[in-house]
Design a protein around this motif. Sequence first.
Motif, PDB file in Angstrom:
ATOM      1  N   ALA A  62       4.991  25.705 -29.679  1.00  0.00           N
ATOM      2  CA  ALA A  62       5.015  26.541 -28.483  1.00  0.00           C
ATOM      3  C   ALA A  62       4.159  25.944 -27.377  1.00  0.00           C
ATOM      4  CB  ALA A  62       4.539  27.947 -28.830  1.00  0.00           C
ATOM      5  N   LEU A  63       3.042  25.342 -27.750  1.00  0.00           N
ATOM      6  CA  LEU A  63       2.177  24.715 -26.749  1.00  0.00           C
ATOM      7  C   LEU A  63       2.907  23.582 -26.047  1.00  0.00           C
ATOM      8  CD1 LEU A  63      -0.498  24.293 -25.335  1.00  0.00           C
ATOM      9  CD2 LEU A  63      -1.288  23.013 -27.338  1.00  0.00           C
ATOM     10  N   THR A  64       3.629  22.772 -26.810  1.00  0.00           N
ATOM     11  CA  THR A  64       4.400  21.677 -26.212  1.00  0.00           C
ATOM     12  C   THR A  64       5.458  22.220 -25.258  1.00  0.00           C
ATOM     13  OG1 THR A  64       4.050  20.320 -28.192  1.00  0.00           O
ATOM     14  CG2 THR A  64       5.868  19.697 -26.742  1.00  0.00           C
ATOM     15  N   ARG A  65       6.115  23.279 -25.674  1.00  0.00           N
ATOM     16  CA  ARG A  65       7.137  23.886 -24.817  1.00  0.00           C
ATOM     17  C   ARG A  65       6.524  24.488 -23.573  1.00  0.00           C
ATOM     18  NH1 ARG A  65      11.211  28.794 -26.714  1.00  0.00           N
ATOM     19  NH2 ARG A  65      12.106  29.197 -24.645  1.00  0.00           N
ATOM     20  N   ALA A  66       5.357  25.132 -23.703  1.00  0.00           N
ATOM     21  CA  ALA A  66       4.703  25.744 -22.543  1.00  0.00           C
ATOM     22  C   ALA A  66       4.319  24.692 -21.513  1.00  0.00           C
ATOM     23  CB  ALA A  66       3.474  26.520 -22.994  1.00  0.00           C
ATOM     24  N   ARG A  67       3.901  23.521 -21.983  1.00  0.00           N
ATOM     25  CA  ARG A  67       3.559  22.453 -21.035  1.00  0.00           C
ATOM     26  C   ARG A  67       4.767  22.002 -20.244  1.00  0.00           C
ATOM     27  NH1 ARG A  67       0.093  19.075 -25.529  1.00  0.00           N
ATOM     28  NH2 ARG A  67      -1.907  20.214 -25.296  1.00  0.00           N
ATOM     29  N   ALA A  68       5.945  22.068 -20.859  1.00  0.00           N
ATOM     30  CA  ALA A  68       7.158  21.619 -20.183  1.00  0.00           C
ATOM     31  C   ALA A  68       7.781  22.710 -19.321  1.00  0.00           C
ATOM     32  CB  ALA A  68       8.177  21.133 -21.224  1.00  0.00           C
ATOM     33  N   GLU A  69       7.689  23.976 -19.786  1.00  0.00           N
ATOM     34  CA  GLU A  69       8.416  25.063 -19.128  1.00  0.00           C
ATOM     35  C   GLU A  69       7.520  26.066 -18.424  1.00  0.00           C
ATOM     36  OE1 GLU A  69      10.968  26.851 -21.988  1.00  0.00           O
ATOM     37  OE2 GLU A  69      11.843  24.943 -22.648  1.00  0.00           O
ATOM     38  N   SER A  71       5.543  28.363 -19.870  1.00  0.00           N
ATOM     39  CA  SER A  71       5.108  29.321 -20.873  1.00  0.00           C
ATOM     40  C   SER A  71       6.083  29.252 -22.039  1.00  0.00           C
ATOM     41  CB  SER A  71       5.033  30.750 -20.316  1.00  0.00           C
ATOM     42  OG  SER A  71       6.323  31.244 -20.034  1.00  0.00           O
ATOM     43  N   ALA A  72       5.681  29.851 -23.170  1.00  0.00           N
ATOM     44  CA  ALA A  72       6.549  29.846 -24.346  1.00  0.00           C
ATOM     45  C   ALA A  72       6.211  31.035 -25.227  1.00  0.00           C
ATOM     46  CB  ALA A  72       6.381  28.541 -25.138  1.00  0.00           C
ATOM     47  N   ARG A  98       2.440  35.138 -25.894  1.00  0.00           N
ATOM     48  CA  ARG A  98       3.118  34.062 -25.178  1.00  0.00           C
ATOM     49  C   ARG A  98       2.075  33.049 -24.717  1.00  0.00           C
ATOM     50  NH1 ARG A  98       7.744  32.796 -22.147  1.00  0.00           N
ATOM     51  NH2 ARG A  98       8.783  34.593 -23.076  1.00  0.00           N
ATOM     52  N   VAL A  99       2.290  31.775 -25.008  1.00  0.00           N
ATOM     53  CA  VAL A  99       1.403  30.711 -24.540  1.00  0.00           C
ATOM     54  C   VAL A  99       1.691  30.450 -23.071  1.00  0.00           C
ATOM     55  CG1 VAL A  99       0.668  28.316 -24.830  1.00  0.00           C
ATOM     56  CG2 VAL A  99       1.336  29.658 -26.827  1.00  0.00           C
ATOM     57  N   ILE A 100       0.640  30.493 -22.238  1.00  0.00           N
ATOM     58  CA  ILE A 100       0.857  30.265 -20.803  1.00  0.00           C
ATOM     59  C   ILE A 100       0.069  29.079 -20.263  1.00  0.00           C
ATOM     60  CG2 ILE A 100       1.477  32.655 -20.344  1.00  0.00           C
ATOM     61  CD1 ILE A 100      -1.309  33.166 -19.340  1.00  0.00           C
TER      62      ILE A 100
END
Length: 385
Positions: A62-69, A71-72, A98-100
Amino acid sequence: MEPPKYLLLSYDTAAEFDGEDGYEETWASCAEAEGLFSDPPRPTRGTYELLGSAPEGELRTALTRARAEGSAPLGPLTLEILDNRGDCVVEWELEDARVIGDRPCARDLSLRDLTVEASESADNASDYPQCPPLSPGYRLFGADRRPWGTCHDLAHVQLEPAEPPEPSVRLLGCAAGGALRAALDAGDEDLGHAKLLRLDAHGRAVQPAVEGELTAWIPSARGRGLIDLTFEPWSERPPTAAPEVWDLWWDGRPAEPNLWARCGSEGREFWLRTALANRAYGEPDRPPGTTYHLDGRHITDERGFFCAIGEAVNGPGGYFGWALGALDDCLRGRWGAKAPFTLLWHDAEVARACLGVTPHTGHRPVTFEELLAFFAERHVDVHLA
């Protein structure tokens, strides 16, 4: 003159505490109640920082996705508070996390400070988790106890503004009687506790609406001798979906099937509460082996399934469970049917398409395949049509 929709009963809390009937007499009736309906407040969401975190598993993903998008989503996040030996002291839970964002940890550049947005679980024993002295911090878990790593500390950054207080309920154009009328005539200030019931067109009680305390009254503009009462609830108010359901029950228990299908998801949930409140007690179950016809045309969500199964077993307005646990209880008997029996599920393709593909865990909706497996385990023979 408009027929009354609400009936106010005296309510003796001391008598109920002693195991006696808490109802004494009818105090008033009225056709309108202002401020009665209210949906439960949304869980308060806040921003939290997992300081000195070593994320693992889905938290790292989720952290990787939050960096790209930006939040996750995470879902439920459990923090296991550790003592100085690394043993669990207590758990503290966040919901719908949710990771922001994240940044390097100032104390250890090999770790990260993660920022998450979430709601505190109502089951938490405290408002904020405090680690004991010399604690290494927290172990982190997701759903089903999946390990998500560790963090050294937790910081609570901010909360959403609190919900405004709910207004008082005003019962308009009340015809007062009994002890209430006597108390008003005597000028008593303490009017006591009461329970408000919703009525149908025939004056029969549909279901309890709310309990609380009468705090004030004024003469009503709705007619000579009538009064407006101020009522402060101390129980949960009916949701905003309730009037739609009560209108469908206005002529009494429905004689037409599938009236619940006119309601949205929240209305269907309240329909189940109304059906439960109006179930017939003491009627024997149909004989084992009976075939019941489940009309599946409107089973577009989980609540719709329970509305439909209630009517399949007990007719229009019938009840046969509001969730899997309640359905399991009903299948044991004394609710209209007892397994084993046959369920002929008509238009089953609607539920197959609409009830989702996610297994039932936590707050996720039950799936079509899970319902079939549930019935098979409990000796209900389901035929899809």
